[in-house]
Scaffold this motif. Structure first.
Motif, PDB file in Angstrom:
ATOM      1  N   TYR A  24      -7.232   1.149   2.490  1.00 48.54           N
ATOM      2  CA  TYR A  24      -6.321   0.378   1.652  1.00 48.54           C
ATOM      3  C   TYR A  24      -6.285  -1.084   2.072  1.00 48.54           C
ATOM      4  O   TYR A  24      -6.161  -1.981   1.223  1.00 48.54           O
ATOM      5  CB  TYR A  24      -4.916   0.981   1.689  1.00 48.54           C
TER       6      TYR A  24
ATOM      7  N   LEU B 199      -1.921   0.659  -4.971  1.00 51.79           N
ATOM      8  CA  LEU B 199      -1.839  -0.655  -4.346  1.00 51.79           C
ATOM      9  C   LEU B 199      -1.195  -1.602  -5.349  1.00 51.79           C
ATOM     10  O   LEU B 199      -1.659  -1.710  -6.499  1.00 51.79           O
ATOM     11  CB  LEU B 199      -3.241  -1.122  -3.962  1.00 51.79           C
TER      12      LEU B 199
ATOM     13  N   GLN C  85      -9.208  -2.731   0.486  1.00 53.17           N
ATOM     14  CA  GLN C  85      -8.948  -2.957  -0.936  1.00 53.17           C
ATOM     15  C   GLN C  85      -8.007  -4.146  -1.142  1.00 53.17           C
ATOM     16  O   GLN C  85      -8.177  -4.928  -2.075  1.00 53.17           O
ATOM     17  CB  GLN C  85      -8.325  -1.709  -1.563  1.00 53.17           C
ATOM     18  N   ALA C  86      -7.006  -4.256  -0.269  1.00 60.54           N
ATOM     19  CA  ALA C  86      -6.064  -5.375  -0.364  1.00 60.54           C
ATOM     20  C   ALA C  86      -6.786  -6.700  -0.144  1.00 60.54           C
ATOM     21  O   ALA C  86      -6.567  -7.670  -0.885  1.00 60.54           O
ATOM     22  CB  ALA C  86      -4.939  -5.211   0.660  1.00 60.54           C
TER      23      ALA C  86
ATOM     24  N   PRO D 178       0.166   7.478  -5.229  1.00 60.32           N
ATOM     25  CA  PRO D 178      -0.411   6.475  -4.335  1.00 60.32           C
ATOM     26  C   PRO D 178      -1.040   5.341  -5.126  1.00 60.32           C
ATOM     27  O   PRO D 178      -1.569   5.543  -6.226  1.00 60.32           O
ATOM     28  CB  PRO D 178      -1.473   7.264  -3.554  1.00 60.32           C
TER      29      PRO D 178
ATOM     30  N   ILE E  13       1.031   4.784   0.167  1.00 54.34           N
ATOM     31  CA  ILE E  13       0.148   5.868   0.589  1.00 54.34           C
ATOM     32  C   ILE E  13       0.979   7.104   0.917  1.00 54.34           C
ATOM     33  O   ILE E  13       2.212   7.043   0.997  1.00 54.34           O
ATOM     34  CB  ILE E  13      -0.711   5.457   1.805  1.00 54.34           C
TER      35      ILE E  13
ATOM     36  N   PHE F  94       2.316  -1.551   4.694  1.00 52.57           N
ATOM     37  CA  PHE F  94       2.245  -0.093   4.641  1.00 52.57           C
ATOM     38  C   PHE F  94       3.632   0.492   4.888  1.00 52.57           C
ATOM     39  O   PHE F  94       4.509  -0.159   5.452  1.00 52.57           O
ATOM     40  CB  PHE F  94       1.245   0.425   5.681  1.00 52.57           C
TER      41      PHE F  94
ATOM     42  N   ALA G 127       0.853  -1.193   0.000  1.00 54.20           N
ATOM     43  CA  ALA G 127       0.000   0.000   0.000  1.00 54.20           C
ATOM     44  C   ALA G 127       0.884   1.237   0.000  1.00 54.20           C
ATOM     45  O   ALA G 127       1.422   1.634   1.037  1.00 54.20           O
ATOM     46  CB  ALA G 127      -0.925  -0.003   1.212  1.00 54.20           C
TER      47      ALA G 127
END
Length: 265
Positions: free
Chosen positions: A24, A238, A27-28, A236, A8, A38, A6
């Motif tokens: 996030y 993923l 979403q993952a 940003p 970010i 992260f 991620a």
């Protein structure tokens, strides 16, 4: 195992950063990931005070992260700050989720390129690994990437994957250094390297002042042979990847770096 990086851009607000993390992470999970990583300084971006927000890994911010991991049945690796001595903090990676609960304190502090991390941060002392889904992961943070011995120590302790979470400083040649150092650490150890950085604030129209390292993006998944499997730009996003430890086994048969290593003291 399916993993997600991620990339970010965090700010000063702990609550906003938690919301970003939760979004996030979901979403993952929706993308099929078992582990989501992260960047360093997810709790609060560099360039902001740190001592006033540092807390133990069983404190409220970390507990909220733990709650996200439990709700989603997902291992979360995230950068936060924990209390050190004499008003300093520790630059900590928390790893939490199904069957996983550990933390790593950054060993090598970024006293370089006009920034003195050691002014406010206390160094850690011990490598840390954890097991998730039958795969052993080693932990490292940002400037650690310039010190091969840590990645080797993780591999000696069984790591098939090395995670490096960063808020990489911008500057001439720095992006190229990030890329080749991540590839070198993979080749050094015949491990996958999951290099997760803060995104580039400029990519989101955010102005940054001072010398604090606030991220350049370029998160990447590196093979045990040192090849880039996939990489993001500065924005940003993923990044998903499948980890097959058979590739680690193949690399170590063809290029037995761990077994050929000699301790030179």
């Amino acid at each position: 195992m399916r993993i997600a990086l991620a990339q970010i851009i965090t700010g000063p607000s702990l609550e906003d950063n938690l919301d970003l993390l939760a979004g996030y992470a979901r979403q993952a999970k929706d993308g099929g990931a078992d582990v989501v990583i992260f960047p360093e300084a997810t709790m609060r971006a560099f360039g902001n005070p740190l001592a006033d927000i540092a807390e133990r890994t069983d404190g409220p911010w970390a507990s909220r992260v733990r709650g996200v991991a439990a709700e989603l049945d997902l291992v979360v690796v995230v950068g936060m700050f924990t209390p050190g001595v004499e008003g300093k903090v520790r630059n900590t990676l928390l790893a939490t989720g199904p069957g996983v609960e550990t933390s790593y304190d950054k060993i090598h502090l970024f006293d370089a390129f006009g920034f003195a991390e050691s002014d406010t941060v206390e160094a850690g002392t011990e490598p840390v690994t954890f097991v998730a889904g039958g795969i052993t992961f080693g932990l490292a943070t940002c400037y650690d990437i310039r010190f091969p011995a840590l990645f080797t120590a993780n591999a000696v302790h069984g790591a098939q994957v090395n995670i490096i979470c960063a808020s990489w400083g911008a500057g001439p040649g720095k992006a190229e250094q990030w890329d080749f150092l991540a590839r070198a650490r993979a080749a050094d150890t015949t491990t996958f390297v999951l290099a997760c950085g803060q995104g580039d604030p400029a990519s989101a129209g955010i102005s940054v002042k001072g010398t604090a390292p606030t991220g350049i993006g370029r998160s990447a998944v590196i093979s045990p042979f040192g090849a880039i499997i996939n990489q993001l730009d500065g924005r940003p996003g993923l990044l998903f990847a499948e980890l097959d430890t058979a590739l680690v086994d193949d690399a170590r048969r063809k290029l037995p770096v761990p077994s050929n290593r000699r301790n030179l003291g």
